[in-house]
Scaffold this active site. Structure first.
Site, PDB file in Angstrom:
ATOM      1  N   ASP A 137       9.916  12.519 -13.907  1.00 48.79           N
ATOM      2  CA  ASP A 137       9.586  13.434 -15.052  1.00 48.79           C
ATOM      3  C   ASP A 137       9.341  14.881 -14.996  1.00 48.79           C
ATOM      4  OD1 ASP A 137       7.271  12.277 -14.636  1.00 48.79           O
ATOM      5  OD2 ASP A 137       6.803  12.426 -16.568  1.00 48.79           O
ATOM      6  N   ASP A 182       6.327  16.124 -13.638  1.00 43.09           N
ATOM      7  CA  ASP A 182       4.845  16.469 -13.948  1.00 43.09           C
ATOM      8  C   ASP A 182       4.195  16.442 -12.373  1.00 43.09           C
ATOM      9  OD1 ASP A 182       4.699  13.820 -13.939  1.00 43.09           O
ATOM     10  OD2 ASP A 182       3.741  13.843 -15.955  1.00 43.09           O
ATOM     11  N   ARG A 183       4.388  15.770 -11.746  1.00 45.44           N
ATOM     12  CA  ARG A 183       3.929  15.669 -10.257  1.00 45.44           C
ATOM     13  C   ARG A 183       4.371  16.504  -9.227  1.00 45.44           C
ATOM     14  NH1 ARG A 183       1.743   9.562  -9.172  1.00 45.44           N
ATOM     15  NH2 ARG A 183       1.038   9.082 -11.214  1.00 45.44           N
ATOM     16  N   LYS A 192       0.613  17.934 -16.978  1.00 44.53           N
ATOM     17  CA  LYS A 192       0.606  18.300 -15.313  1.00 44.53           C
ATOM     18  C   LYS A 192       2.019  18.889 -15.176  1.00 44.53           C
ATOM     19  CE  LYS A 192       0.973  13.915 -14.168  1.00 44.53           C
ATOM     20  NZ  LYS A 192      -0.089  12.625 -14.255  1.00 44.53           N
ATOM     21  N   ASP A 211       8.219  14.433  -9.188  1.00 43.79           N
ATOM     22  CA  ASP A 211       8.624  13.036  -9.569  1.00 43.79           C
ATOM     23  C   ASP A 211       9.554  13.029 -10.739  1.00 43.79           C
ATOM     24  OD1 ASP A 211       6.979  14.025 -11.654  1.00 43.79           O
ATOM     25  OD2 ASP A 211       6.139  11.839 -12.091  1.00 43.79           O
ATOM     26  N   SER A 258       7.783   8.117 -15.505  1.00 45.61           N
ATOM     27  CA  SER A 258       7.424   8.961 -14.629  1.00 45.61           C
ATOM     28  C   SER A 258       7.837   8.682 -13.117  1.00 45.61           C
ATOM     29  CB  SER A 258       5.525   8.898 -14.564  1.00 45.61           C
ATOM     30  OG  SER A 258       5.383   9.902 -13.579  1.00 45.61           O
ATOM     31  N   HIS A 259       6.984   8.391 -12.339  1.00 50.82           N
ATOM     32  CA  HIS A 259       7.542   7.977 -10.800  1.00 50.82           C
ATOM     33  C   HIS A 259       7.905   6.547 -10.607  1.00 50.82           C
ATOM     34  CE1 HIS A 259       3.547   7.240 -11.598  1.00 50.82           C
ATOM     35  NE2 HIS A 259       3.245   6.453 -10.661  1.00 50.82           N
TER      36      HIS A 259
HETATM   37  C1  G1P Z   1      -1.734   6.971 -12.350  1.00 51.81           C
HETATM   38  C2  G1P Z   1      -2.833   7.924 -11.604  1.00 51.81           C
HETATM   39  C3  G1P Z   1      -3.300   8.850 -12.860  1.00 51.81           C
HETATM   40  C4  G1P Z   1      -2.222   9.456 -13.635  1.00 51.81           C
HETATM   41  C5  G1P Z   1      -1.285   8.183 -14.492  1.00 51.81           C
HETATM   42  C6  G1P Z   1      -0.190   9.272 -15.001  1.00 51.81           C
HETATM   43  O1  G1P Z   1      -2.409   6.165 -13.392  1.00 51.81           O
HETATM   44  O2  G1P Z   1      -3.540   7.227 -11.036  1.00 51.81           O
HETATM   45  O3  G1P Z   1      -4.049   9.677 -12.359  1.00 51.81           O
HETATM   46  O4  G1P Z   1      -2.662  10.117 -14.763  1.00 51.81           O
HETATM   47  O5  G1P Z   1      -0.855   7.509 -13.059  1.00 51.81           O
HETATM   48  O6  G1P Z   1       0.596   9.708 -14.314  1.00 51.81           O
HETATM   49  P1  G1P Z   1      -3.133   4.681 -13.009  1.00 51.81           P
HETATM   50  O7  G1P Z   1      -2.325   3.910 -12.299  1.00 51.81           O
HETATM   51  O8  G1P Z   1      -3.954   5.065 -11.736  1.00 51.81           O
HETATM   52  O9  G1P Z   1      -3.929   4.177 -14.132  1.00 51.81           O
HETATM   53 ZN    ZN Z   2       5.636  11.947 -13.895  1.00 54.33          ZN
END
Ligand code: G1P
Ligand code: ZN
Length: 542
Positions: A278, A280-281, A375, A276, A112-113
């Site tokens: 991938d 999705d954000r 998302k 981000d 992800s990010h």
């Molecule tokens: C974080 C975000 C959560 C999201 C997840 C995956 O998780 O807070 O909302 O679903 O990334 O993108 P966390 O690190 O808080 O468990």
């Molecule tokens: Zn992501």
């Protein structure tokens, strides 16, 4: 087809977090690690004869991992793998492909990010046939399989490179390489009024989209610039790179600083957005204003009927528990259901499948709808653009008129990063032990009305998820949530989510940290944050 069966050791304690399994690249690259974990997934899902989608965000190790996964898939009897060209698929595009091709599931390679590169992070997530992240029942089975595994199966032949569109085979398995953007862009054309958007851009509307050297570059360039006519160069950092240009592909004011500063300056375009690693954000900004994800969900819910894909209205709005109550207020006014789920997109899947919720969102820059089961960053951008095209007002006017109607939920998240796992666990345990004593306790001018250890019973399948975070509700419309991150790869991260409601007739133009000062101070003291973390304040405020 020659298959090697290789003895391996179980992987212990690798419960996937909020979003799949996430580890340092060095861990995934250890001999046998990725192989063993992939085999554990296959032991759990029994993929003989299955059609799977495979894609990743293009980060370092993506291509090597794809090649390994393809060989293991073939050895486990998978019939067909549909894979994005070059091994690339954004997470929402992968979700769409699983759905549109009636695949049995998919594997998404992304952290992800989180930062990429040899020193960065990697991740692997299994999505089920509805296109969404596997629910806990499935991830629990994967964990059990990983803990009991003693061998994996891998094709001896090497996998083809994924650069040429079309079909080839490896062993008895067909590999179909598809254009990563085409199906997704077609879905966006179905949902949004592209004519109205083209007219808006032709009329001089300006936009800056920061793709953060991540996977959305090609998607945003195709949709925003080529199909909708946004000026060339509207998409910045558009070329994906294996280490995201050395940055964190996290669309927030810290990591998308160039965009953030641009939007607050005098030369700002009409609209600013980022996505981000991938895809999705999302981050949404107007000239001089940053839209919190919680507010964004509420605004999209209130205005969805203006967008062709949602013109007959929405059935309900679901938000993760730490997300502010702003969308609940809209749902109430619309007379539709509002849901509060644990953190993590997987909890929205059943509600979307059952048609109980149409829109979903998380405070962590995740917004989406029933069009896929993830998302979707670009979707959120197009929702906003379509609403602006219909309402013909600026982003700040959309927000101020929303607050005037519904009131404003001031909101902020404070993260304490890299604290010790022991300190983090001790803080949460102490808070849990104190729960019955907290109602009525006052601190810094705030009084706790109720205190709860959040658990969620899924209204569709009845499954119960406990220990999802502590909620402190204060008198006077304030709330704090404390939970530990499930996505980190180093130490522990404490997240403290803070909100304070201001009625429609109260001030809506305060700085959020000022509006939240009392709830911040009260929560810091009640949860003994300094004592347990050894920190004077949060590392990141968003
Ligand atoms: C974080 C975000 C959560 C999201 C997840 C995956 O998780 O807070 O909302 O679903 O990334 O993108 P966390 O690190 O808080 O468990
Ligand atoms: Zn992501």
């Amino acid at each position: 087809m020659t298959i090697a069966t290789i003895p391996t050791a179980p992987i212990e304690g690798q419960k996937p977090g909020t979003s799949g399994l996430r580890k340092k690249v060095a861990v995934f690259a250890e001999p046998g690690y990725l192989e063993t974990y992939t085999q554990a997934i296959f032991n759990a899902i029994q993929p003989k004869g299955a059609v799977l989608v495979l894609g990743g965000d293009g980060r370092y190790f993506n291509r090597d991992a794809m090649a390994t996964i393809l060989r293991i898939a073939a050895a486990n009897g998978v019939a067909r793998v549909i894979v994005g060209q070059g091994g690339i698929l954004s997470t929402p595009a992968a979700s769409h492909l699983i759905r549109t091709r009636n695949a049995d599931g998919g594997l998404i390679l992304s952290a992800s990010h989180n930062p990429g590169g040899p020193e960065g992070d990697f991740g692997l997530k299994y999505n089920i046939a509805n296109g969404g992240p596997a629910p806990e029942s499935v991830t629990d089975t994967i964990v059990t399989c990983a803990e009991h595994i003693d061998r994996y199966h891998i094709l001896k032949a090497s996998a083809p490179t994924l650069d040429t569109l079309g079909e080839s085979s490896v062993g008895d398995m067909v590999i179909e390489v598809v254009d990563p953007v085409a199906d997704y862009a077609a879905l966006m054309e179905d949902l949004f009024d592209f004519d109205a958007l083209r007219q808006m851009f032709a009329g001089g509307f300006t936009l800056c989209f920061d793709a953060m050297h991540a996977v959305t570059g090609p998607y945003a360039t195709e949709i925003l610039e080529r199909r909708l006519g946004a000026a060339s160069g509207s998409v910045i950092n558009a070329v994906p790179s294996e280490d995201f240009g050395g940055g964190h592909p996290d669309p927030n004011p810290v990591w998308a600083k160039r965009l953030y500063d641009l939007m607050l300056g005098s030369d700002a375009p009409d609209f600013g957005a980022a996505s981000d690693g991938d895809g999705d954000r999302n981050m949404i900004m107007g000239h001089g204003i940053y839209v919190t994800p919680s507010d964004s969900l509420a605004v999209l819910a209130a205005n969805a009927h203006l967008v062709p894909g949602y013109k007959s209205g929405i059935s309900g709005v679901a938000r993760s528990m730490p997300t502010s109550a702003a969308s609940d207020r809209v749902a109430k006014k619309l007379g539709v259901e509002a849901f509060q789920t644990p953190t993590g997109w997987k909890f929205f899947g059943n509600l979307l499948d059952a048609g109980r919720a149409t829109l979903c969102g998380e405070e962590s820059a995740g917004t989406g709808s029933n069009h896929v089961r993830e998302k979707d960053g670009l979707w959120a951008v197009l929702m906003w653009l379509n609403i602006l095209a219909v309402r013909k007002v600026a982003v700040d006017e959309v927000l101020t008129s929303h607050w005037a109607e519904f009131g404003r939920d001031y909101y902020s998240r404070h993260d304490y990063e890299g604290i010790t796992a022991d300190g983090a666990t001790a803080l949460m345990s102490a808070l849990k032990a104190d729960l019955p004593l907290l109602p009525g306790r006052s601190s810094d001018g705030m009084t706790v009305a109720s205190a709860e250890d959040f658990s969620y019973a899924d209204p569709i399948d009845g499954s119960v998820s406990t220990g999802q975070g502590i909620i402190l509700t204060y008198k006077g419309g304030a709330r704090a949530v404390l939970r530990l991150s499930g996505t980190g790869t180093e130490g522990a991260t404490l997240r403290v989510y803070l909100e304070q409601y201001a009625e429609p007739n109260q001030a809506h133009d305060l700085d959020a940290q000022i509006a939240l000062l009392q709830v911040i101070n009260a929560t810091t003291s009640i949860a003994q944050i300094k004592h347990f973390t050894g920190r004077d304040g949060p590392d990141v405020i968003s």
